[in-house]
Design a protein around this motif. Structure first.
Motif, PDB file in Angstrom:
ATOM      1  N   PRO A 180      49.181  34.261  46.045  1.00 41.63           N
ATOM      2  CA  PRO A 180      49.090  34.014  44.703  1.00 41.63           C
ATOM      3  C   PRO A 180      47.700  33.894  44.297  1.00 41.63           C
ATOM      4  CG  PRO A 180      50.191  32.224  45.251  1.00 41.63           C
ATOM      5  CD  PRO A 180      50.227  33.201  46.277  1.00 41.63           C
ATOM      6  N   GLU A 181      46.921  33.116  45.209  1.00 41.84           N
ATOM      7  CA  GLU A 181      45.568  33.038  44.895  1.00 41.84           C
ATOM      8  C   GLU A 181      44.892  34.240  45.241  1.00 41.84           C
ATOM      9  OE1 GLU A 181      46.524  32.690  48.906  1.00 41.84           O
ATOM     10  OE2 GLU A 181      47.387  31.192  47.498  1.00 41.84           O
ATOM     11  N   ALA A 182      45.229  35.345  45.972  1.00 44.20           N
ATOM     12  CA  ALA A 182      44.439  36.407  46.043  1.00 44.20           C
ATOM     13  C   ALA A 182      44.593  37.225  44.757  1.00 44.20           C
ATOM     14  CB  ALA A 182      44.804  37.273  47.364  1.00 44.20           C
ATOM     15  N   ARG A 183      45.920  37.354  44.511  1.00 40.87           N
ATOM     16  CA  ARG A 183      46.438  38.228  43.300  1.00 40.87           C
ATOM     17  C   ARG A 183      45.562  37.684  42.067  1.00 40.87           C
ATOM     18  NH1 ARG A 183      52.428  38.502  40.619  1.00 40.87           N
ATOM     19  NH2 ARG A 183      51.549  39.155  38.559  1.00 40.87           N
ATOM     20  N   GLY A 184      45.234  36.207  41.784  1.00 36.66           N
ATOM     21  CA  GLY A 184      44.430  35.753  40.726  1.00 36.66           C
ATOM     22  C   GLY A 184      43.245  36.033  40.825  1.00 36.66           C
ATOM     23  N   LEU A 185      42.585  36.117  42.108  1.00 35.10           N
ATOM     24  CA  LEU A 185      41.453  36.482  42.446  1.00 35.10           C
ATOM     25  C   LEU A 185      40.972  37.819  41.719  1.00 35.10           C
ATOM     26  CD1 LEU A 185      38.373  36.112  43.750  1.00 35.10           C
ATOM     27  CD2 LEU A 185      39.311  37.136  45.953  1.00 35.10           C
ATOM     28  N   TYR A 186      41.769  39.019  42.524  1.00 38.57           N
ATOM     29  CA  TYR A 186      41.537  40.248  41.939  1.00 38.57           C
ATOM     30  C   TYR A 186      41.589  40.568  40.537  1.00 38.57           C
ATOM     31  CZ  TYR A 186      41.450  40.475  46.604  1.00 38.57           C
ATOM     32  OH  TYR A 186      41.118  40.334  48.056  1.00 38.57           O
ATOM     33  N   LEU A 187      42.581  39.938  39.834  1.00 40.40           N
ATOM     34  CA  LEU A 187      42.816  39.892  38.214  1.00 40.40           C
ATOM     35  C   LEU A 187      41.717  39.383  37.705  1.00 40.40           C
ATOM     36  CD1 LEU A 187      46.645  38.980  37.962  1.00 40.40           C
ATOM     37  CD2 LEU A 187      45.392  41.329  37.634  1.00 40.40           C
ATOM     38  N   VAL A 188      40.977  38.166  38.020  1.00 38.70           N
ATOM     39  CA  VAL A 188      40.017  37.434  37.360  1.00 38.70           C
ATOM     40  C   VAL A 188      38.833  38.336  37.689  1.00 38.70           C
ATOM     41  CG1 VAL A 188      39.237  35.749  39.113  1.00 38.70           C
ATOM     42  CG2 VAL A 188      38.903  35.351  36.688  1.00 38.70           C
ATOM     43  N   THR A 189      38.501  39.071  38.718  1.00 37.01           N
ATOM     44  CA  THR A 189      37.395  39.856  39.093  1.00 37.01           C
ATOM     45  C   THR A 189      37.317  41.476  38.514  1.00 37.01           C
ATOM     46  OG1 THR A 189      37.942  40.231  41.255  1.00 37.01           O
ATOM     47  CG2 THR A 189      36.467  38.351  40.886  1.00 37.01           C
ATOM     48  N   GLY A 190      38.417  41.493  37.765  1.00 40.81           N
ATOM     49  CA  GLY A 190      38.325  42.856  36.863  1.00 40.81           C
ATOM     50  C   GLY A 190      39.308  43.896  37.788  1.00 40.81           C
ATOM     51  N   TYR A 191      39.974  43.718  38.542  1.00 47.15           N
ATOM     52  CA  TYR A 191      40.767  44.642  39.269  1.00 47.15           C
ATOM     53  C   TYR A 191      41.997  44.865  38.477  1.00 47.15           C
ATOM     54  CZ  TYR A 191      37.630  44.604  43.255  1.00 47.15           C
ATOM     55  OH  TYR A 191      36.618  44.821  44.038  1.00 47.15           O
ATOM     56  N   THR A 192      42.349  46.285  38.551  1.00 47.59           N
ATOM     57  CA  THR A 192      43.459  46.894  37.883  1.00 47.59           C
ATOM     58  C   THR A 192      44.870  46.561  38.692  1.00 47.59           C
ATOM     59  OG1 THR A 192      42.548  48.194  36.459  1.00 47.59           O
ATOM     60  CG2 THR A 192      44.613  48.676  36.547  1.00 47.59           C
ATOM     61  N   PRO A 193      45.912  46.022  38.380  1.00 49.78           N
ATOM     62  CA  PRO A 193      47.142  45.951  39.231  1.00 49.78           C
ATOM     63  C   PRO A 193      47.729  47.352  38.939  1.00 49.78           C
ATOM     64  CG  PRO A 193      47.384  44.465  37.158  1.00 49.78           C
ATOM     65  CD  PRO A 193      46.051  45.038  37.229  1.00 49.78           C
ATOM     66  N   LEU A 194      48.159  47.771  40.189  1.00 51.51           N
ATOM     67  CA  LEU A 194      48.854  49.069  40.362  1.00 51.51           C
ATOM     68  C   LEU A 194      50.209  48.924  40.347  1.00 51.51           C
ATOM     69  CD1 LEU A 194      46.091  51.171  42.298  1.00 51.51           C
ATOM     70  CD2 LEU A 194      46.478  50.920  39.640  1.00 51.51           C
ATOM     71  N   PHE A 195      50.797  47.735  39.894  1.00 53.86           N
ATOM     72  CA  PHE A 195      52.454  47.297  40.061  1.00 53.86           C
ATOM     73  C   PHE A 195      52.781  46.623  38.755  1.00 53.86           C
ATOM     74  CE2 PHE A 195      49.380  44.072  41.740  1.00 53.86           C
ATOM     75  CZ  PHE A 195      50.106  42.747  41.034  1.00 53.86           C
ATOM     76  N   ASP A 196      53.913  46.430  38.629  1.00 52.01           N
ATOM     77  CA  ASP A 196      54.209  45.550  37.658  1.00 52.01           C
ATOM     78  C   ASP A 196      54.093  44.153  37.637  1.00 52.01           C
ATOM     79  OD1 ASP A 196      55.955  44.297  35.373  1.00 52.01           O
ATOM     80  OD2 ASP A 196      57.713  45.586  35.769  1.00 52.01           O
ATOM     81  N   THR A 197      53.215  43.618  36.846  1.00 50.41           N
ATOM     82  CA  THR A 197      52.989  42.330  37.231  1.00 50.41           C
ATOM     83  C   THR A 197      53.986  41.089  36.609  1.00 50.41           C
ATOM     84  OG1 THR A 197      51.797  42.117  34.869  1.00 50.41           O
ATOM     85  CG2 THR A 197      50.374  42.773  37.017  1.00 50.41           C
ATOM     86  N   SER A 198      54.851  41.810  35.889  1.00 46.41           N
ATOM     87  CA  SER A 198      56.127  40.896  35.650  1.00 46.41           C
ATOM     88  C   SER A 198      57.236  40.761  36.431  1.00 46.41           C
ATOM     89  CB  SER A 198      56.300  41.318  34.106  1.00 46.41           C
ATOM     90  OG  SER A 198      57.236  42.659  34.283  1.00 46.41           O
ATOM     91  N   ALA A 199      57.040  41.619  37.561  1.00 48.11           N
ATOM     92  CA  ALA A 199      58.054  41.743  38.462  1.00 48.11           C
ATOM     93  C   ALA A 199      57.994  40.653  39.389  1.00 48.11           C
ATOM     94  CB  ALA A 199      58.287  42.995  39.198  1.00 48.11           C
ATOM     95  N   ASP A 200      58.875  40.283  40.268  1.00 48.38           N
ATOM     96  CA  ASP A 200      58.988  39.295  41.282  1.00 48.38           C
ATOM     97  C   ASP A 200      57.927  39.977  42.512  1.00 48.38           C
ATOM     98  OD1 ASP A 200      59.180  37.515  43.470  1.00 48.38           O
ATOM     99  OD2 ASP A 200      61.560  37.622  43.421  1.00 48.38           O
ATOM    100  N   PRO A 201      56.969  39.344  42.952  1.00 47.58           N
ATOM    101  CA  PRO A 201      56.247  40.092  43.771  1.00 47.58           C
ATOM    102  C   PRO A 201      56.820  40.235  45.051  1.00 47.58           C
ATOM    103  CG  PRO A 201      54.756  38.251  42.828  1.00 47.58           C
ATOM    104  CD  PRO A 201      56.394  38.166  42.358  1.00 47.58           C
ATOM    105  N   GLU A 202      57.966  39.500  45.491  1.00 46.13           N
ATOM    106  CA  GLU A 202      58.616  39.559  46.754  1.00 46.13           C
ATOM    107  C   GLU A 202      59.597  41.062  46.535  1.00 46.13           C
ATOM    108  OE1 GLU A 202      58.818  37.902  49.630  1.00 46.13           O
ATOM    109  OE2 GLU A 202      57.393  36.359  48.784  1.00 46.13           O
ATOM    110  N   THR A 203      59.770  41.396  45.374  1.00 49.28           N
ATOM    111  CA  THR A 203      60.379  42.728  45.421  1.00 49.28           C
ATOM    112  C   THR A 203      59.450  44.028  45.260  1.00 49.28           C
ATOM    113  OG1 THR A 203      60.234  42.824  42.954  1.00 49.28           O
ATOM    114  CG2 THR A 203      62.110  41.632  43.736  1.00 49.28           C
ATOM    115  N   ILE A 204      58.178  43.627  45.235  1.00 47.44           N
ATOM    116  CA  ILE A 204      57.490  44.494  45.499  1.00 47.44           C
ATOM    117  C   ILE A 204      56.810  44.984  46.750  1.00 47.44           C
ATOM    118  CG2 ILE A 204      55.111  45.618  44.583  1.00 47.44           C
ATOM    119  CD1 ILE A 204      55.470  43.560  41.944  1.00 47.44           C
ATOM    120  N   GLY A 205      56.345  44.060  47.532  1.00 47.91           N
ATOM    121  CA  GLY A 205      55.904  44.146  48.843  1.00 47.91           C
ATOM    122  C   GLY A 205      54.388  43.965  48.602  1.00 47.91           C
ATOM    123  N   PRO A 206      53.497  44.810  49.544  1.00 43.14           N
ATOM    124  CA  PRO A 206      52.152  44.573  49.162  1.00 43.14           C
ATOM    125  C   PRO A 206      51.750  44.981  47.747  1.00 43.14           C
ATOM    126  CG  PRO A 206      52.732  45.919  51.255  1.00 43.14           C
ATOM    127  CD  PRO A 206      53.980  45.528  50.571  1.00 43.14           C
TER     128      PRO A 206
END
Length: 172
Positions: free
Chosen positions: A133-159
């Motif tokens: 989660p800290e890496a996910r937060g880093l990329y969000l705060v530094t302007g990266y666009t998530p290419l996944f549903d951020t409301s989904a459980d990350p464990e159901t998405i994989g990388p």
């Protein structure tokens, strides 16, 4: 390990260098990343670090490996490799366990973006694990666009994939 927030490092205290994967100063980065991945994902993740040949992180192959040094010691680092003709893929973003919560990962990401831009890349792509989660937060705060549903459980998405388009006017 619990981290205590520390003041951000002064730019004069830090040196950013490009190194080969074989440089002995890269050892702590690879060891800690392997240990961290193994702890979070329950398997020997050192194989993941060996997934890409070292030469992919060299200039002739379109990549780079950076270390951030403080008083000559590596405290953070990261790399990119050529993903395609216009895209660099960030890999191996690391902050030494004794130096977390100081903004060093942001320094690494900014330096990698600068280097990618200078080399003519127009986009950055990366994935991070669902248990980081800290890496996910880093990329969000530094302007990266998530290419996944951020409301989904990350464990159901994989990388978790992210991208960022690099603007040409930010080269200065």
């Amino acid at each position: 390990m619990t981290s205590v927030a520390q003041p951000p490092p002064s730019a004069t205290e830090l040196t950013v260098i490009q190194v080969a994967v074989s440089d002995p100063r890269v050892g702590p980065l690879l060891r800690e990343l392997g240990d961290e991945y193994s702890t979070r994902y329950g398997k020997d993740a050192h194989a993941e670090l060996a997934r890409y040949p070292d030469e992919e992180f060299t200039r002739p192959h379109g990549g780079v490996l950076l270390l951030v040094l403080e008083r000559g010691e590596p405290v953070a680092g990261g790399a990119f490799r050529r993903y395609d003709g216009i895209t660099a893929e960030l890999k191996r973003i690391w902050t030494h366990s004794a130096h977390r919560r100081r903004g060093l990962a942001r320094v690494v990401v900014a330096e990698l973006e600068r280097e990618a831009r200078e080399r003519g890349y127009q986009r950055i792509y990366l994935t991070t694990g669902p248990r980081q989660p800290e890496a996910r937060g880093l990329y969000l705060v530094t302007g990266y666009t998530p290419l996944f549903d951020t409301s989904a459980d990350p464990e159901t998405i994989g990388p978790l994939p992210f991208e960022k388009h690099l603007s040409a006017d930010a080269r200065t």
